[in-house]
Scaffold this active site. Sequence first.
Site, mmCIF file in Angstrom:
data_model
loop_
_atom_site.group_PDB
_atom_site.id
_atom_site.type_symbol
_atom_site.label_atom_id
_atom_site.label_comp_id
_atom_site.label_asym_id
_atom_site.label_seq_id
_atom_site.Cartn_x
_atom_site.Cartn_y
_atom_site.Cartn_z
ATOM 1 N N ASP A 1 -10.908 52.303 86.777
ATOM 2 C CA ASP A 1 -11.454 53.019 85.550
ATOM 3 C C ASP A 1 -12.230 54.036 86.023
ATOM 4 O OD1 ASP A 1 -10.626 53.716 83.180
ATOM 5 O OD2 ASP A 1 -11.310 52.186 82.110
ATOM 6 N N GLU B 1 -14.428 58.936 79.120
ATOM 7 C CA GLU B 1 -14.584 57.585 78.504
ATOM 8 C C GLU B 1 -15.715 56.883 79.162
ATOM 9 O OE1 GLU B 1 -11.952 54.048 76.905
ATOM 10 O OE2 GLU B 1 -11.260 55.187 78.626
ATOM 11 N N ASP C 1 -8.864 60.681 80.034
ATOM 12 C CA ASP C 1 -9.031 59.094 80.106
ATOM 13 C C ASP C 1 -8.464 58.697 81.483
ATOM 14 O OD1 ASP C 1 -8.637 56.725 79.456
ATOM 15 O OD2 ASP C 1 -7.747 57.095 77.477
ATOM 16 N N ILE D 1 -7.856 55.903 82.822
ATOM 17 C CA ILE D 1 -6.957 54.992 82.622
ATOM 18 C C ILE D 1 -6.829 54.694 81.180
ATOM 19 C CG2 ILE D 1 -5.973 52.573 82.993
ATOM 20 C CD1 ILE D 1 -7.524 52.304 85.613
ATOM 21 N N ASP D 2 -5.623 55.298 80.733
ATOM 22 C CA ASP D 2 -5.228 55.234 79.114
ATOM 23 C C ASP D 2 -4.094 53.920 79.300
ATOM 24 O OD1 ASP D 2 -5.058 55.546 76.643
ATOM 25 O OD2 ASP D 2 -3.337 57.091 76.837
ATOM 26 N N THR E 1 -5.313 50.447 79.401
ATOM 27 C CA THR E 1 -5.891 49.473 80.298
ATOM 28 C C THR E 1 -5.058 47.843 80.067
ATOM 29 O OG1 THR E 1 -7.454 48.686 78.721
ATOM 30 C CG2 THR E 1 -8.295 50.466 80.373
ATOM 31 N N HIS F 1 -3.836 47.905 68.468
ATOM 32 C CA HIS F 1 -3.720 49.405 68.430
ATOM 33 C C HIS F 1 -3.208 50.366 67.391
ATOM 34 C CE1 HIS F 1 -4.444 48.835 73.067
ATOM 35 N NE2 HIS F 1 -5.518 48.559 72.464
ATOM 36 N N SER G 1 -0.087 53.400 76.173
ATOM 37 C CA SER G 1 -0.824 54.605 76.673
ATOM 38 C C SER G 1 -0.004 55.988 76.288
ATOM 39 C CB SER G 1 -0.703 54.794 78.390
ATOM 40 O OG SER G 1 0.514 54.924 78.621
ATOM 41 N N LYS H 1 3.827 57.361 76.195
ATOM 42 C CA LYS H 1 4.878 57.620 74.886
ATOM 43 C C LYS H 1 4.881 59.213 74.680
ATOM 44 C CE LYS H 1 2.211 54.856 72.327
ATOM 45 N NZ LYS H 1 1.398 54.024 73.080
ATOM 46 N N ARG I 1 1.416 56.316 65.150
ATOM 47 C CA ARG I 1 0.190 55.633 65.396
ATOM 48 C C ARG I 1 -0.739 55.646 64.276
ATOM 49 N NH1 ARG I 1 -3.097 54.025 69.696
ATOM 50 N NH2 ARG I 1 -5.305 54.354 69.263
ATOM 51 N N ASP J 1 -7.612 60.225 74.211
ATOM 52 C CA ASP J 1 -6.276 59.409 73.933
ATOM 53 C C ASP J 1 -5.361 60.470 73.468
ATOM 54 O OD1 ASP J 1 -7.333 56.896 74.530
ATOM 55 O OD2 ASP J 1 -8.561 56.804 72.420
#
Length: 425
Positions: free
Chosen positions: A124, A149, A209, A211-212, A214, A308, A332, A335, A349, A361
Amino acid sequence: MACRAAISLPGLTRPLKPSSSVSGRISSGSAPPSKPYRSLRHLLLVPSRFHLPLPSSSHFRPFSCASSAFPVAAMSSSSSYQKELAAAKKAASLAARLCQTVQKAILKSDVHSKADKSPVTVADYGSQAIVSLVLNKELPSESFSLVAEEDSADLQKDDAHETLERITVLVNDTLSSEYNTTVSGKDVLAAIDSGKSEGGPHGRHWVLDPIDGTKGFLRGDQYAIALALLDEGKVVLGVLACPNLPHTSIANVDAHYSENQIGCLFYATTDEGAYLQSLNDSSATKINVSTVDNPAEASFFESYEAAHSLHDLSKAIAVKLGVQAPPVRIDSQAKYGALARGDGAIYLRFPHKGYREKIWDHAAGSIVVTEAGGIATDAAGNHLDFSKGRHLDLDTGIIVSNKKLMPALLNAVQESIRAQSASHL
């Protein structure tokens, strides 16, 4: 986050030379160090629970400032963001290289099954440092603002010195394929902390981000390096580097892919369309969302982790809409990329009550989808507003689809939300 697991890159003993600069920009680092850095092997072998293989040239091509690995030929010559796009693609691809190196090490160990999450922490921080350093290097005359982030507070604690050295090693090794320079730990800290911007409606702000996804990263599944550019509060550019996403549709969830069949780079700029290329290849293809207009034929994506998103609400919406296919659950902003190229037709979501969405995000993914012909709104049908700072203030959730399905989808969403609210009275 605590950083306890060590990382090893066997065979590398090249010493690092510190840079005299602490500005966060890449400097030459030509002066000899007063105290030599320990070798890569010495730094990263304690304990040797897992090893990081060197990035293979078959997986990533070297990138140079004049390289055709980041073409903009597919974009109109009238685009006002060509140099920013080229820089963003380079930054995200190099960050993906660092993340792939760390993830391969995790998968060869048992770290991903334990509470120790230091490898993803290292990745990250390293990813964020890479993106900041590359953008500053490639766009030296631009004023620089980054909404991201991470910050370096934990890395500046007394017990984090070794972790910072490990990150610095990974950053330098990743940059070495592109730049004849070395950065110091202070440079890495400055690069990470360049992400403290609050964004807002005026000026230009990069949004990252590092690492979207994790949890997907730790499992060896989907994750993304998501980088976008805001200009006067509007998302004008987005890049998604998805190292584990196959080149072909993920609709077949049971398919297996070789290493040379995965790794996607999605990108888009405003009014120029959305494009896809392999992380290994420079040739780009214009992509478009699905043209499905019958809900019964539509498939939808949702978050892999139930924590999430409200899977029960998504299921109720799918039933009301008449969707026949089961949900495809992946981590992540991959999608967004998959939907933009037509792998599915709907993304839902619905975070749990009290959660505030972060702009990093969704910024990159949203422009990739909209430039591919799709639409992204909140549950009330409002377009996503990235001009309010670091958060997205939304009505209930995020809905993404093609324009043909969206009216019926929004109606099903709103009816399902009302029904769920009534059942809780």
